[in-house]
Design a protein around this motif. Structure first.
Motif, PDB file in Angstrom:
ATOM      1  N   UNK A   1       0.840  -1.208   0.000  1.00 58.49           N
ATOM      2  CA  UNK A   1       0.000   0.000   0.000  1.00 58.49           C
ATOM      3  C   UNK A   1       0.869   1.248   0.000  1.00 58.49           C
ATOM      4  N   UNK A   2       0.533   2.181  -0.869  1.00 63.84           N
ATOM      5  CA  UNK A   2       1.261   3.454  -0.888  1.00 63.84           C
ATOM      6  C   UNK A   2       0.816   4.354   0.258  1.00 63.84           C
ATOM      7  N   UNK A   3      -0.490   4.356   0.533  1.00 63.60           N
ATOM      8  CA  UNK A   3      -1.042   5.136   1.648  1.00 63.60           C
ATOM      9  C   UNK A   3      -2.458   4.634   1.908  1.00 63.60           C
ATOM     10  N   UNK A   4      -3.107   5.225   2.889  1.00 62.22           N
ATOM     11  CA  UNK A   4      -4.350   4.648   3.386  1.00 62.22           C
ATOM     12  C   UNK A   4      -5.609   5.400   2.957  1.00 62.22           C
ATOM     13  N   UNK A   5      -5.514   6.254   1.966  1.00 61.84           N
ATOM     14  CA  UNK A   5      -6.727   6.875   1.440  1.00 61.84           C
ATOM     15  C   UNK A   5      -7.628   5.807   0.816  1.00 61.84           C
TER      16      UNK A   5
ATOM     17  N   UNK B   1       0.290 -11.035   3.470  1.00 58.35           N
ATOM     18  CA  UNK B   1       1.208 -10.030   3.999  1.00 58.35           C
ATOM     19  C   UNK B   1       0.851  -8.690   3.388  1.00 58.35           C
ATOM     20  N   UNK B   2       0.749  -7.667   4.227  1.00 58.38           N
ATOM     21  CA  UNK B   2       0.472  -6.308   3.755  1.00 58.38           C
ATOM     22  C   UNK B   2       1.609  -5.406   4.184  1.00 58.38           C
ATOM     23  N   UNK B   3       2.230  -4.758   3.212  1.00 61.72           N
ATOM     24  CA  UNK B   3       3.228  -3.727   3.472  1.00 61.72           C
ATOM     25  C   UNK B   3       2.559  -2.368   3.329  1.00 61.72           C
ATOM     26  N   UNK B   4       2.938  -1.432   4.167  1.00 67.19           N
ATOM     27  CA  UNK B   4       2.363  -0.098   4.070  1.00 67.19           C
ATOM     28  C   UNK B   4       3.044   0.868   5.004  1.00 67.19           C
ATOM     29  N   UNK B   5       2.650   2.131   4.949  1.00 74.41           N
ATOM     30  CA  UNK B   5       3.263   3.160   5.806  1.00 74.41           C
ATOM     31  C   UNK B   5       2.814   3.017   7.255  1.00 74.41           C
ATOM     32  N   UNK B   6       3.425   3.814   8.118  1.00 77.32           N
ATOM     33  CA  UNK B   6       3.028   3.832   9.531  1.00 77.32           C
ATOM     34  C   UNK B   6       1.531   4.053   9.648  1.00 77.32           C
ATOM     35  N   UNK B   7       0.881   3.292  10.514  1.00 77.33           N
ATOM     36  CA  UNK B   7      -0.561   3.378  10.689  1.00 77.33           C
ATOM     37  C   UNK B   7      -1.323   2.245  10.033  1.00 77.33           C
TER      38      UNK B   7
ATOM     39  N   UNK C   1      -3.030 -12.005   8.993  1.00 79.33           N
ATOM     40  CA  UNK C   1      -2.370 -10.999   8.159  1.00 79.33           C
ATOM     41  C   UNK C   1      -1.099 -10.537   8.849  1.00 79.33           C
ATOM     42  N   UNK C   2       0.007 -10.660   8.145  1.00 80.01           N
ATOM     43  CA  UNK C   2       1.284 -10.135   8.628  1.00 80.01           C
ATOM     44  C   UNK C   2       1.433  -8.723   8.081  1.00 80.01           C
ATOM     45  N   UNK C   3       1.333  -7.728   8.946  1.00 79.29           N
ATOM     46  CA  UNK C   3       1.464  -6.334   8.524  1.00 79.29           C
ATOM     47  C   UNK C   3       2.900  -5.872   8.764  1.00 79.29           C
ATOM     48  N   UNK C   4       3.511  -5.356   7.722  1.00 77.88           N
ATOM     49  CA  UNK C   4       4.877  -4.837   7.806  1.00 77.88           C
ATOM     50  C   UNK C   4       4.827  -3.348   7.493  1.00 77.88           C
ATOM     51  N   UNK C   5       5.052  -2.522   8.493  1.00 77.94           N
ATOM     52  CA  UNK C   5       5.068  -1.076   8.282  1.00 77.94           C
ATOM     53  C   UNK C   5       6.477  -0.650   7.873  1.00 77.94           C
TER      54      UNK C   5
END
Length: 248
Positions: free
Chosen positions: A58-62, A85-91, A112-116
């Motif tokens: 994810x580039x951002x959360x909009x 697995x989801x990669x994304x920015x802080x938050x 879901x493995x979230x990697x910030x």
């Protein structure tokens, strides 16, 4: 590498363009970059299978970049695929946790493995595929990604004004996928217009630029944008449509 432009539009509906999302087939691995509204159906329409997708970046959360994330996870859940697995920015972790709290029946099984990740960070998607991040200029934290595999480099800008950090990632790349939300001479911040982008493309060694994230305001101005950028950029410039496929 094979790139399928699943969604090249924005939050405002328009014919032929759903919200943001693109599929990168990197060797044998399929990776989804952003997953806005309409992307799950576009995955199907592109001839791909949603259960083959277990990595989302994810580039951002909009909302127009994440609206179909839960739809994809639900579709996979219904087909007995639970790990992603989801990669994304802080938050990203807090955002996903709050969504999962609404759907406890999914939370019980889905893992879901979230990697910030942070601007300037590098990480490995899998053996032989390295990714670098840079901060965009947007109304919320937004990341651009440089994906390197087997001597090829693709850069995806996410939502941003043109900026030095993103263009540093793009130097000499095979393919820059950069947002171009509005037409020439449109006063705008946090997004890109052709006149904002053109000075950043000169002498970069980029082979080809693909303009995406088009607002309805761009309708009828596509050729104008292309010609304007080609005046000072030596590479190729394209405006992809949904479901367009490019191999590099």
């Amino acid at each position: 590498m094979k790139i399928t432009f699943l969604g090249t539009g924005v939050a405002i509906p328009q014919k032929g363009r759903v919200q943001s999302g693109l599929l990168m087939e990197i060797g044998e691995k399929k990776v989804l970059f952003d997953c806005g509204g309409g992307i799950l159906n576009r995955i199907f329409e592109s001839g791909n299978t949603h259960t083959d997708l277990d990595t989302i970046v994810l580039s951002h959360l909009h909302l127009d970049h994440v609206a179909d994330v839960m739809c994809l996870l639900k579709a996979n859940w219904l087909c007995d695929k639970f790990d992603s697995t989801i990669y994304g920015p802080a938050g990203t972790r807090e955002w996903l946790d709050r969504l999962m709290d609404i759907y406890p029946y999914m939370k019980e099984k889905v893992s879901i493995d979230v990697v910030e990740v942070s601007p300037g960070e590098e990480f490995r998607l899998f053996d032989g595929c390295d990714v670098k991040c840079a901060a965009g200029i947007h109304s919320v934290p937004s990341l651009a990604y440089q994906v390197w595999y087997d001597g090829r480099t693709v850069v995806y800008s996410g939502d941003t004004e043109p900026c030095d950090d993103v263009m540093e990632l793009a130097q000499g790349c095979d393919m820059l996928i950069h947002e171009c939300s509005f037409p020439l001479d449109f006063e705008m911040t946090n997004h890109t217009t052709p006149d904002m982008l053109r000075p950043y493309l000169k002498d970069t060694g980029i082979r080809a630029v693909y303009l995406t994230h088009l607002y309805p305001h761009m309708q009828g101005h596509e050729e104008e944008a292309l010609e304007y950028l080609k005046e000072e950029f030596e590479g190729e410039v394209y405006i992809p449509s949904d479901l367009m496929v490019v191999e590099i």
